[in-house]
Design an enzyme around this catalytic site. Structure first.
Site, short mmCIF file in Angstrom:
data_model
loop_
_atom_site.label_atom_id
_atom_site.label_comp_id
_atom_site.label_asym_id
_atom_site.label_seq_id
_atom_site.Cartn_x
_atom_site.Cartn_y
_atom_site.Cartn_z
N SER A 141 7.09 -7.71 1.32
CA SER A 141 6.80 -8.69 0.28
C SER A 141 8.09 -9.15 -0.41
O SER A 141 8.96 -8.35 -0.72
CB SER A 141 5.86 -8.08 -0.75
OG SER A 141 5.63 -9.00 -1.79
N ASN B 173 1.57 -4.06 -6.01
CA ASN B 173 2.90 -3.77 -6.55
C ASN B 173 2.72 -3.12 -7.92
O ASN B 173 2.34 -3.79 -8.88
CB ASN B 173 3.69 -5.08 -6.67
CG ASN B 173 5.07 -4.87 -7.28
OD1 ASN B 173 5.44 -3.75 -7.63
ND2 ASN B 173 5.81 -5.95 -7.40
N GLY C 106 18.18 -3.19 0.88
CA GLY C 106 19.11 -3.31 2.00
C GLY C 106 19.47 -1.94 2.58
O GLY C 106 18.99 -0.90 2.12
N CYS D 188 5.58 -3.13 -11.69
CA CYS D 188 5.65 -4.03 -12.84
C CYS D 188 5.38 -3.28 -14.14
O CYS D 188 4.65 -2.29 -14.14
CB CYS D 188 4.60 -5.13 -12.74
SG CYS D 188 4.39 -5.75 -11.11
N LYS E 107 4.85 -12.85 -0.44
CA LYS E 107 5.46 -12.72 -1.77
C LYS E 107 4.41 -12.37 -2.83
O LYS E 107 3.30 -12.90 -2.79
CB LYS E 107 6.12 -14.08 -2.09
CG LYS E 107 6.63 -14.25 -3.49
CD LYS E 107 8.11 -13.98 -3.57
CE LYS E 107 8.59 -14.00 -5.02
NZ LYS E 107 9.36 -12.82 -5.38
N ASN F 233 0.31 -9.28 -1.47
CA ASN F 233 0.89 -8.40 -2.49
C ASN F 233 0.53 -8.95 -3.86
O ASN F 233 0.66 -10.15 -4.11
CB ASN F 233 2.41 -8.36 -2.29
CG ASN F 233 3.11 -7.41 -3.24
OD1 ASN F 233 3.23 -7.69 -4.44
ND2 ASN F 233 3.58 -6.30 -2.71
#
Lengths: 313, 262
Positions: free
Chosen positions: A30, A136, A226, A139, A54, A108
């Protein structure tokens, strides 16, 4: 676009996330693949295991002021601020394209309160073509002073329950790594009815410009992603695999088939490719081709032979 | 959409001024599809560090499928690219972004500063082609000093375009800002200004054009991770509120759409 040059026909790459059947274990992460259309020039989208879009909120969000991203050693920091079109526009503008792809679409979701998560699940449950929901929980809970849902096992469980009540499709809870013990949250959401967990979300990080003495991100802090985070992600997947019996989706720094298969060995039954898609838009397909090649060369009966096959001692 | 990810050969690497490098790549597919103002994302390393590609506006293309980028060495990515040898393969994505909206060549005025001059050469060439070489667009280029500016002017002059030059230190051309030169042209609302350069320069160009009611397009530079609308990292604030994304909504914008807070 490059033609597909890896033969897949005779290979068994299928995996299951609860009742969700995937043709292979490679999904998008996402926030790194837009709403899939952005990648149609580069990726044979119909070959993917699933597309995770997203993060979507009830209302559209404009996101944070720039600078929103900063490159770090083998990784990047981001504080996009959950910019998204909101659930209504997502369903009317993005879902028609997504549901025509022929691969499972995992949506998501993110919210400021337990109730917002429930409402999102209910809205998405009305939209055919939503194969699963990924929650998710990184948050902030606005009603609880901004503490992230994902850092508190009870709040994480409450969100999971609300989403489960709101929809019939499988619910995947995306775990935050910014906790002392990730297995506590994993167990809590499993008990609350989660069908699967995905991990890890980004690690909170920071960078400073020495010249101006200002933070590199307007938001001051941001999420690190990453290759730099892969060892941490792998460790957490391994720990969670010991702690829960629901399926695990591995995320964090996966850029190659080798990376992906490490996650499978650690106990993940599928993976998500994230930041690597920014660098190499074909990364998901390259990971898939690499796994297929490995399964053929090693003469495995199926890719599932790799799941949790880590040898210790 | 016709974006391409491919490995292309580096044909030539030139240091055209101190720290300023021009790379010529053999990229016929991308060159054939590109329009002025679009950009490419270039991978600077084989490994994972530096991780992200770097965005570069397309400086020039030619009929043989060669594509040029022009940049200043400012960090590890550009340093690595400056060290690349002829014959090396570079992975590039492109053409990306929207590009300039081309009007009449005779009405066009191109205003560039520093490395912002890069996309204007391709634009100027396209204007010349469009008018079959008949009418040249007007070009104003600025830089800090003679050493920086003169090497960037050569290709415009070679096209037969007269360049109005301005330098900050007065060592070449007009001593002062490109906007001072722009004022002297007495452009009208029939004209079109195309600008790329440092943000304060583009803001000044925008304000001047706004006052005189002259249409103005600007090409904006930001950091980017993906270049294709996925990461949403390249946000710029809009006058109407909210943000646009330089890679997918731009990099070229009508100047009046953007919020020019300084």
């Amino acid at each position: 676009m490059e033609p597909v040059n890896v033969k897949m026909d005779e290979l068994d790459l299928r995996v299951s996330i609860g009742s969700l059947k995937l043709q292979n274990p490679v999904m998008t992460a996402s926030g790194t693949f837009g709403y899939a259309r952005e990648f149609e020039s580069y990726v044979h989208l119909q070959r993917l295991g699933a597309v995770v879009v997203k993060g979507i909120s009830l209302e559209p969000r404009a996101g944070n002021p720039p600078p929103r991203i900063f490159e770090t050693a083998c990784g990047m920091l981001n504080a996009i601020g959950l910019e998204n079109v909101g659930v209504d526009r997502f369903i009317s503008e993005k879902m028609p394209y997504l549901s025509a792809l022929g691969v499972p679409v995992i949506v998501n979701i993110l919210g400021d309160s337990v109730d917002e998560y429930r409402q999102l699940a209910e809205r998405l449950a009305e939209s055919p073509g939503v194969a699963a929901i990924e929650v998710n929980i990184s948050c902030p809970n606005v009603k609880k002073g901004g503490v992230a849902f994902g850092t508190d096992p009870q709040m994480a469980a409450a969100v999971t329950k609300a989403v489960k009540q709101g929809c019939q499709v499988p619910v995947i809870v995306k775990l935050s790594p910014n906790v002392t013990d990730v297995t506590l949250v994993a167990r809590a959401v499993e008990e609350a009815g989660a069908d699967a967990v995905s991990l890890i979300n980004t690690l909170i990080g920071m960078a400073i410009d020495l010249k101006s003495r200002r933070p590199r991100l307007a938001n001051v802090i941001g999420g690190l992603s990453g290759p730099a985070i892969k060892p941490v992600a792998l460790r957490m997947v391994y720990q969670v695999a010991q702690a829960v019996s629901i399926p695990i989706i591995g995320i964090g720094g996966i850029a190659s088939a080798e990376d992906a298969m490490e996650f499978l060995l650690a106990g993940a039954c599928a993976v998500q490719v994230g930041t690597a898609s920014f660098v190499n838009p074909r990364a998901t397909e390259d990971v898939l081709d690499g796994i297929a090649t490995y399964v053929r060369e090693q003469k495995l009966e199926s890719v599932r032979d790799l799941i949790g096959a880590l040898r210790i001692g | 959409m016709s974006q391409i990810q491919q490995k292309v050969e580096l044909i030539q690497s030139e240091v055209i001024a101190a720290g300023t490098v021009r790379l010529t790549l053999n990229a016929p597919d991308i060159a054939a599809a590109a329009v002025p103002g679009q950009f490419v994302m270039v991978q600077t390393a084989q490994g994972l560090d530096p991780l992200l590609r770097r965005p570069f506006s397309i400086h020039q293309i030619n009929s043989e499928g060669l594509l040029q980028i022009l940049f200043k060495v400012v960090g590890r990515g550009t340093e690595r690219l400056a060290q690349c040898r002829t014959g090396e393969q570079l992975s590039i994505l492109g053409p990306l972004g929207n590009g300039f909206n081309l009007g009449e060549s005779g009405n066009a005025c191109l205003v560039g500063g520093g490395m912002g001059i890069a996309p204007l050469l391709f634009l100027a060439s396209r204007f010349l082609q469009q008018s079959h070489g008949g009418v040249t667009p007007r070009v104003i280029l600025g830089a800090r000093n003679r050493e920086e500016l003169v090497p960037l002017m050569g290709d415009f002059l070679a096209l037969g375009i007269e360049v109005l030059a301005a330098t900050d230190d007065g060592s070449f051309g007009y001593h002062g800002l490109v906007t001072d030169v722009l004022k002297t042209l007495n452009l009208t609302s029939q004209s079109s200004v195309y600008s790329c350069g440092p943000k304060p320069m583009m803001a000044a160009v925008h304000h001047l054009c706004q006052k005189e009611n002259i249409p103005c397009q600007v090409s904006v530079e930001t950091v980017m991770a993906c270049g294709m609308g996925a990461c949403l990292g390249c946000a710029v604030p809009l006058k109407a509120g909210g943000y646009a994304h330089v890679c997918s909504d731009g990099p070229v914008f009508e100047a009046g759409e953007l919020l020019w807070s300084l």
